[in-house]
Design a protein around this motif. Structure first.
Motif, PDB file in Angstrom:
ATOM      1  N   ILE A  34       0.835  -1.206   0.000  1.00  0.00           N
ATOM      2  CA  ILE A  34       0.000   0.000   0.000  1.00  0.00           C
ATOM      3  C   ILE A  34       0.868   1.253   0.000  1.00  0.00           C
ATOM      4  O   ILE A  34       0.640   2.195  -0.767  1.00  0.00           O
ATOM      5  CB  ILE A  34      -0.946  -0.003   1.221  1.00  0.00           C
ATOM      6  CG1 ILE A  34      -1.990  -1.114   1.075  1.00  0.00           C
ATOM      7  CG2 ILE A  34      -1.627   1.358   1.380  1.00  0.00           C
ATOM      8  CD1 ILE A  34      -2.773  -1.388   2.348  1.00  0.00           C
TER       9      ILE A  34
ATOM     10  N   ILE B 198      -6.880   5.173  -8.410  1.00  0.00           N
ATOM     11  CA  ILE B 198      -7.164   4.193  -7.354  1.00  0.00           C
ATOM     12  C   ILE B 198      -7.245   2.784  -7.922  1.00  0.00           C
ATOM     13  O   ILE B 198      -6.615   1.852  -7.408  1.00  0.00           O
ATOM     14  CB  ILE B 198      -8.476   4.556  -6.633  1.00  0.00           C
ATOM     15  CG1 ILE B 198      -8.360   5.941  -5.985  1.00  0.00           C
ATOM     16  CG2 ILE B 198      -8.817   3.500  -5.573  1.00  0.00           C
ATOM     17  CD1 ILE B 198      -9.662   6.472  -5.413  1.00  0.00           C
ATOM     18  N   THR B 199      -8.008   2.598  -8.996  1.00  0.00           N
ATOM     19  CA  THR B 199      -8.225   1.244  -9.510  1.00  0.00           C
ATOM     20  C   THR B 199      -6.947   0.623 -10.065  1.00  0.00           C
ATOM     21  O   THR B 199      -6.731  -0.585  -9.917  1.00  0.00           O
ATOM     22  CB  THR B 199      -9.318   1.245 -10.596  1.00  0.00           C
ATOM     23  OG1 THR B 199      -8.952   2.154 -11.648  1.00  0.00           O
ATOM     24  CG2 THR B 199     -10.655   1.680 -10.014  1.00  0.00           C
TER      25      THR B 199
ATOM     26  N   ARG C 247      -4.071   0.902  -8.900  1.00  0.00           N
ATOM     27  CA  ARG C 247      -3.248   0.450  -7.781  1.00  0.00           C
ATOM     28  C   ARG C 247      -3.890  -0.708  -7.025  1.00  0.00           C
ATOM     29  O   ARG C 247      -3.193  -1.631  -6.600  1.00  0.00           O
ATOM     30  CB  ARG C 247      -2.964   1.637  -6.845  1.00  0.00           C
ATOM     31  CG  ARG C 247      -1.948   2.593  -7.451  1.00  0.00           C
ATOM     32  CD  ARG C 247      -2.014   3.994  -6.871  1.00  0.00           C
ATOM     33  NE  ARG C 247      -0.946   4.819  -7.437  1.00  0.00           N
ATOM     34  CZ  ARG C 247      -0.971   5.324  -8.660  1.00  0.00           C
ATOM     35  NH1 ARG C 247      -2.015   5.111  -9.450  1.00  0.00           N
ATOM     36  NH2 ARG C 247       0.040   6.044  -9.106  1.00  0.00           N
ATOM     37  N   THR C 248      -5.199  -0.659  -6.869  1.00  0.00           N
ATOM     38  CA  THR C 248      -5.845  -1.749  -6.141  1.00  0.00           C
ATOM     39  C   THR C 248      -5.811  -3.056  -6.927  1.00  0.00           C
ATOM     40  O   THR C 248      -5.934  -4.132  -6.342  1.00  0.00           O
ATOM     41  CB  THR C 248      -7.303  -1.396  -5.794  1.00  0.00           C
ATOM     42  OG1 THR C 248      -8.010  -1.032  -6.988  1.00  0.00           O
ATOM     43  CG2 THR C 248      -7.350  -0.239  -4.811  1.00  0.00           C
TER      44      THR C 248
ATOM     45  N   THR D  54      -3.014  -5.262  -5.483  1.00  0.00           N
ATOM     46  CA  THR D  54      -2.970  -5.624  -4.071  1.00  0.00           C
ATOM     47  C   THR D  54      -4.303  -6.227  -3.654  1.00  0.00           C
ATOM     48  O   THR D  54      -5.298  -6.138  -4.377  1.00  0.00           O
ATOM     49  CB  THR D  54      -2.642  -4.388  -3.209  1.00  0.00           C
ATOM     50  OG1 THR D  54      -2.548  -4.765  -1.849  1.00  0.00           O
ATOM     51  CG2 THR D  54      -3.693  -3.311  -3.365  1.00  0.00           C
TER      52      THR D  54
ATOM     53  N   ILE E   8      -6.162  -5.253  -1.230  1.00  0.00           N
ATOM     54  CA  ILE E   8      -7.094  -4.266  -0.684  1.00  0.00           C
ATOM     55  C   ILE E   8      -8.076  -3.818  -1.764  1.00  0.00           C
ATOM     56  O   ILE E   8      -7.701  -3.669  -2.922  1.00  0.00           O
ATOM     57  CB  ILE E   8      -6.332  -3.051  -0.105  1.00  0.00           C
ATOM     58  CG1 ILE E   8      -7.171  -2.336   0.951  1.00  0.00           C
ATOM     59  CG2 ILE E   8      -5.902  -2.086  -1.179  1.00  0.00           C
ATOM     60  CD1 ILE E   8      -7.179  -3.024   2.274  1.00  0.00           C
ATOM     61  N   LYS E   9      -9.329  -3.636  -1.382  1.00  0.00           N
ATOM     62  CA  LYS E   9     -10.351  -3.190  -2.324  1.00  0.00           C
ATOM     63  C   LYS E   9     -11.098  -2.000  -1.731  1.00  0.00           C
ATOM     64  O   LYS E   9     -11.271  -1.905  -0.526  1.00  0.00           O
ATOM     65  CB  LYS E   9     -11.343  -4.319  -2.637  1.00  0.00           C
ATOM     66  CG  LYS E   9     -10.693  -5.575  -3.215  1.00  0.00           C
ATOM     67  CD  LYS E   9      -9.949  -5.293  -4.509  1.00  0.00           C
ATOM     68  CE  LYS E   9      -9.203  -6.528  -4.997  1.00  0.00           C
ATOM     69  NZ  LYS E   9      -8.287  -6.210  -6.117  1.00  0.00           N
ATOM     70  N   PHE E  10     -11.555  -1.110  -2.593  1.00  0.00           N
ATOM     71  CA  PHE E  10     -12.315   0.066  -2.171  1.00  0.00           C
ATOM     72  C   PHE E  10     -13.766  -0.092  -2.599  1.00  0.00           C
ATOM     73  O   PHE E  10     -14.039  -0.397  -3.762  1.00  0.00           O
ATOM     74  CB  PHE E  10     -11.759   1.329  -2.834  1.00  0.00           C
ATOM     75  CG  PHE E  10     -10.519   1.888  -2.203  1.00  0.00           C
ATOM     76  CD1 PHE E  10     -10.531   3.144  -1.624  1.00  0.00           C
ATOM     77  CD2 PHE E  10      -9.336   1.173  -2.203  1.00  0.00           C
ATOM     78  CE1 PHE E  10      -9.387   3.673  -1.054  1.00  0.00           C
ATOM     79  CE2 PHE E  10      -8.187   1.688  -1.639  1.00  0.00           C
ATOM     80  CZ  PHE E  10      -8.213   2.948  -1.058  1.00  0.00           C
TER      81      PHE E  10
ATOM     82  N   SER F 125      -6.112   7.765  -0.265  1.00  0.00           N
ATOM     83  CA  SER F 125      -6.261   6.330  -0.517  1.00  0.00           C
ATOM     84  C   SER F 125      -5.282   5.521   0.326  1.00  0.00           C
ATOM     85  O   SER F 125      -5.624   4.448   0.837  1.00  0.00           O
ATOM     86  CB  SER F 125      -6.039   6.032  -2.002  1.00  0.00           C
ATOM     87  OG  SER F 125      -7.001   6.688  -2.797  1.00  0.00           O
TER      88      SER F 125
ATOM     89  N   ALA G  27      -6.518   2.802   2.997  1.00  0.00           N
ATOM     90  CA  ALA G  27      -6.129   1.401   2.821  1.00  0.00           C
ATOM     91  C   ALA G  27      -5.347   0.886   4.022  1.00  0.00           C
ATOM     92  O   ALA G  27      -5.546  -0.251   4.473  1.00  0.00           O
ATOM     93  CB  ALA G  27      -5.306   1.254   1.543  1.00  0.00           C
TER      94      ALA G  27
END
Length: 305
Positions: A17, A221-222, A224-225, A228, A230-232, A255, A259
């Motif tokens: 993160i 954001i998407t 990077r997620t 990993t 982690i989800k938003f 973010s 996270a």
């Protein structure tokens, strides 16, 4: 990606993160979001003979990141980019600025194992002048696309250095030398960044960089997620994007803390992220005040389960 199971897994997630949302200028093309039109214009200028670029806008809109990656979007071909990047500072003269730039572009060619792309060396020049630089740049290999990026150009305060840099751009244009100079700086308009810009209009491509759209911020954001566990949730993404006010640095910073908070509580989603809602309610329209609000509220200690 699998949900972390061990304490080591959680620490690894924390590390991912912090790396993905570090807020620093981006130099990895796959993580760069948006700015398609600006990338195209910068590539077009670099591929045109003796066109130069002025990239300007307010602080925090992603100018450095854009200049870092635009050339990495260039497809495979017989030609190769050779990019030298320097950061201007208040103590520099024309001589020191351009010796630094030459050393960087030499290092770029060497890092590719292709010194023949830019055979000139700063040590070949006794006195740095627009004419001596023009002659040196003219020695670049025909298969090279030489680019000199001068970041934070607004911090250069030596009037003589600014005037001679403008003269250099004009001379490179007049002699049709195959090199592109990109000046990057904080400014509302080009007149506050470039000396005598009106006489350089034919040589310069003006690229003002405004704030990012909501779609582009969501893409930050998407992208990077995807790398990993982690989800938003959608409401968390909406809140981050709204508070960010078009500034990618704030999107990354918010973010990251969101996270880290989720990972610290050993959950991988934000169903209802109250700290973000509090920030959204209280955030000022002034980025400086918002920056102060981001120091602590979202960074919570790890909770074990």
């Amino acid at each position: 990606m699998d949900k972390p199971k061990t304490e080591e897994d959680w620490w690894q997630l924390d590390y991912e993160i912090k790396q993905l949302f570090d807020g620093a200028p981006i130099d990895e093309a796959d993580l760069f979001a948006g700015r398609a039109a600006e990338i195209t214009r910068m590539l077009d200028a670099s591929l045109a003979r003796s066109k130069h670029v002025v990239l300007f806008g307010e602080r925090g809109v992603g100018k450095t990141s854009l200049s870092n990656i635009f050339w990495k979007r260039f497809g495979k071909s017989l030609a190769s980019f050779v990019v030298g990047r320097v950061q201007a500072n208040p103590s520099q003269t024309f001589d020191s600025l351009w010796r630094d730039a030459l050393e960087e572009i030499e290092a770029s060619a060497a890092s590719q194992g292709r010194q023949e792309l830019f055979p000139g060396k700063s040590s070949d020049i006794d006195e740095i002048t627009p004419a001596s630089l023009r002659r040196l740049f003219a020695r670049a290999n025909a298969n090279a696309i030489p680019v000199i990026i001068i970041d934070e150009y607004d911090k250069l305060i030596d009037d003589n250095a600014k005037e001679l840099t403008a003269n250099l751009i004009k001379e490179l244009y007049d002699y049709s030398v195959n090199v592109t100079i990109i000046l990057v700086g904080v400014a509302e308009d080009i007149g506050k960044l470039v000396e005598d810009h009106e006489s350089l209009n034919r040589a310069l491509v003006h690229i003002p960089l405004g704030r990012m759209s909501d779609t582009e911020l969501r893409e930050i954001i998407t992208k990077r997620t995807e790398r990993t566990a982690i989800k938003f949730h959608k409401d968390a993404i909406w809140t981050v994007v709204t508070i960010s006010m078009g500034l990618p640095y704030f999107t990354q910073t918010l973010s990251k803390f969101a996270a880290l908070n989720a990972a610290g509580q050993s959950r991988l989603a934000h169903a209802s992220y109250s700290p973000l809602r509090t920030l959204h309610k209280n955030a000022s329209s002034q980025p400086a005040r918002l920056s102060l609000m981001l120091r602590e509220p979202l960074d919570v200690s790890r909770r074990t389960t």
